[in-house]
Design an enzyme around this catalytic site. Structure first.
Site, PDB file in Angstrom:
ATOM      1  CE1 TYR A   1      -0.343  14.420   2.954  1.00  0.00           C
ATOM      2  CE2 TYR A   1      -1.285  15.480   1.026  1.00  0.00           C
ATOM      3  CZ  TYR A   1      -0.567  14.434   1.592  1.00  0.00           C
ATOM      4  OH  TYR A   1      -0.076  13.423   0.792  1.00  0.00           O
TER       5      TYR A   1
ATOM      6  CB  SER B   1       1.383  15.393  -2.247  1.00  0.00           C
ATOM      7  OG  SER B   1       0.026  15.270  -2.634  1.00  0.00           O
TER       8      SER B   1
HETATM    9  N1  NAD Z   1      -1.932   7.777  -1.312  1.00  0.00           N
HETATM   10  C1  NAD Z   1      -1.961   8.912  -1.974  1.00  0.00           C
HETATM   11  O1  NAD Z   1      -2.957   9.217  -2.674  1.00  0.00           O
HETATM   12  C2  NAD Z   1      -0.801   9.860  -1.932  1.00  0.00           C
HETATM   13  C3  NAD Z   1      -0.789  10.930  -2.814  1.00  0.00           C
HETATM   14  C4  NAD Z   1       0.266  11.827  -2.790  1.00  0.00           C
HETATM   15  C5  NAD Z   1       1.299  11.633  -1.897  1.00  0.00           C
HETATM   16  N2  NAD Z   1       1.274  10.602  -1.039  1.00  0.00           N
HETATM   17  C6  NAD Z   1       2.410  10.472  -0.109  1.00  0.00           C
HETATM   18  O2  NAD Z   1       2.975   9.197  -0.222  1.00  0.00           O
HETATM   19  C7  NAD Z   1       3.614   8.836   1.015  1.00  0.00           C
HETATM   20  C8  NAD Z   1       3.183   7.442   1.412  1.00  0.00           C
HETATM   21  O3  NAD Z   1       1.775   7.438   1.607  1.00  0.00           O
HETATM   22  P1  NAD Z   1       0.849   6.154   1.391  1.00  0.00           P
HETATM   23  O4  NAD Z   1      -0.318   6.600   0.619  1.00  0.00           O
HETATM   24  O5  NAD Z   1       1.656   5.013   0.923  1.00  0.00           O
HETATM   25  O6  NAD Z   1       0.349   5.970   2.899  1.00  0.00           O
HETATM   26  P2  NAD Z   1       0.364   4.719   3.893  1.00  0.00           P
HETATM   27  O7  NAD Z   1      -0.382   5.225   5.085  1.00  0.00           O
HETATM   28  O8  NAD Z   1      -0.077   3.491   3.215  1.00  0.00           O
HETATM   29  O9  NAD Z   1       1.914   4.557   4.260  1.00  0.00           O
HETATM   30  C9  NAD Z   1       2.606   5.451   5.076  1.00  0.00           C
HETATM   31  C10 NAD Z   1       3.688   4.691   5.823  1.00  0.00           C
HETATM   32  O10 NAD Z   1       4.430   5.645   6.601  1.00  0.00           O
HETATM   33  C11 NAD Z   1       4.612   5.116   7.908  1.00  0.00           C
HETATM   34  N3  NAD Z   1       4.772   6.213   8.865  1.00  0.00           N
HETATM   35  C12 NAD Z   1       3.815   7.069   9.328  1.00  0.00           C
HETATM   36  N4  NAD Z   1       4.354   7.897  10.227  1.00  0.00           N
HETATM   37  C13 NAD Z   1       5.674   7.587  10.330  1.00  0.00           C
HETATM   38  C14 NAD Z   1       6.757   8.096  11.097  1.00  0.00           C
HETATM   39  N5  NAD Z   1       6.574   9.079  11.977  1.00  0.00           N
HETATM   40  N6  NAD Z   1       7.983   7.545  10.928  1.00  0.00           N
HETATM   41  C15 NAD Z   1       8.163   6.526  10.063  1.00  0.00           C
HETATM   42  N7  NAD Z   1       7.169   5.985   9.326  1.00  0.00           N
HETATM   43  C16 NAD Z   1       5.950   6.512   9.449  1.00  0.00           C
HETATM   44  C17 NAD Z   1       3.350   4.295   8.172  1.00  0.00           C
HETATM   45  O11 NAD Z   1       3.540   3.348   9.205  1.00  0.00           O
HETATM   46  C18 NAD Z   1       3.111   3.661   6.811  1.00  0.00           C
HETATM   47  O12 NAD Z   1       3.792   2.431   6.662  1.00  0.00           O
HETATM   48  C19 NAD Z   1       3.218   9.933   2.015  1.00  0.00           C
HETATM   49  O13 NAD Z   1       4.264  10.857   2.156  1.00  0.00           O
HETATM   50  C20 NAD Z   1       2.020  10.581   1.354  1.00  0.00           C
HETATM   51  O14 NAD Z   1       1.830  11.911   1.767  1.00  0.00           O
HETATM   52  C21 NAD Z   1       0.254   9.698  -1.026  1.00  0.00           C
END
Ligand code: NAD
Length: 260
Positions: A161, A148
């Site tokens: 985080y 991130s």
């Molecule tokens: N959305 C943002 O702005 C953003 C920014 C930077 C980084 N990220 C990173 O991107 C990645 C995906 O995030 P997103 O925004 O798509 O979120 P999201 O909540 O839409 O998706 C996360 C997915 O991970 C799964 N998950 C959660 N805990 C789990 C576990 N213990 N084992 C297996 N699966 C698990 C959830 O069921 C979900 O399908 C994350 O690592 C997040 O930190 C997101």
């Protein structure tokens, strides 16, 4: 929509593939000809992603909890049986819980670390034999972690985080060095503000969602929020053979937020 077909003949594993960025990555790899193991803690959403890959897609969906060694080992066994090896591992699963260290008790701290940092470590470790088997057979394999922008800079009330994501960037560098001569490349992406359910959960804490969305959209210098496909395109690049000279890097995808 891409017309590239960089993953024909490649076997790919995506964690947290049931939603948001993970789903977009699974769809992108599949659209480019890859066979994808769609892994998520949520069985229904993993299945839904697999269905979206198309009726003729040869991958599979399975439940896997990145906090559990047993669960990852079981999924790795399914992958070995179905694919016989792994060309691309995308460690995407992650959670966000807001708070200063005062507001973050040890249980919450441990939970965030278990999913966001220990998860990518454990998945990489358990899938490593299958990745290395492929590098020997084909000359290359790739791991891409989803870190991130919050691992590169910080933001108020996101202590655990941010620390977890800084750890992922560091893990990327260590793994890149340790496996460089084995032709296993390891990189990470550092997304900024991306429109997924994670962001919607943050908006839900605000008194006025529309106003929160408007304000958030103005934060990146480009004046809009990224979408999961923006991140999927970058992950696909880092996973593809065309980035063969790229390892140990952290690619920022943030509409310019981090430049300020
Ligand atoms: N959305 C943002 O702005 C953003 C920014 C930077 C980084 N990220 C990173 O991107 C990645 C995906 O995030 P997103 O925004 O798509 O979120 P999201 O909540 O839409 O998706 C996360 C997915 O991970 C799964 N998950 C959660 N805990 C789990 C576990 N213990 N084992 C297996 N699966 C698990 C959830 O069921 C979900 O399908 C994350 O690592 C997040 O930190 C997101």
């Amino acid at each position: 929509m891409t017309t590239a077909r960089r993953f024909i003949g490649k076997d790919c594993v995506v964690t947290g593939a049931g939603s948001g960025i993970g789903r977009a990555v699974a769809l992108r790899l599949a659209a480019e000809g890859g066979r994808v193991a769609v892994l998520d803690i949520n069985a229904d959403s993993a299945r839904e992603t697999l269905d979206m890959c198309g009726a003729d897609h040869k991958g599979f969906a399975a439940v896997m909890d990145v906090r559990s060694e047993t669960s990852i080992a079981a999924a790795a066994g399914q992958v070995a049986k179905a694919f016989g090896g792994v060309d691309v591992l995308v460690n995407n699963a992650g959670i966000e819980i807001q708070g200063t260290i005062e507001e973050t008790g040890p249980e919450i701290w441990d939970e965030i670390m278990a999913v966001n940092l220990r998860g990518p470590y454990l998945c990489s470790r358990i899938f490593l034999p299958q990745l290395l088997a492929r590098t020997e057979a084909t000359g290359g394999a790739a791991v891409v972690h989803n870190a991130s922008l919050m691992g590169q800079v910080s933001s108020p009330r996101l202590a655990a985080y941010c620390a977890s994501k800084a750890g992922v960037i560091s893990l990327t560098r260590s793994m890149a060095l340790d496996f460089a001569t084995k032709n296993l490349r390891v990189n990470c992406v550092c997304p900024g503000i991306i429109h997924t359910s994670m962001l919607e959960r943050r908006f839900a804490l605000e008194p006025d969602r529309a106003e929160a969305y408007r304000r958030t959209s103005q934060r990146p210098p480009v004046h809009y929020i990224g979408n999961p496909e923006d991140v999927a395109a970058a992950i696909a690049y880092l996973a593809a053979d065309e980035s063969r000279f790229v390892t140990g890097s952290a690619l920022t995808i943030d509409g310019g937020v981090g430049a300020a």
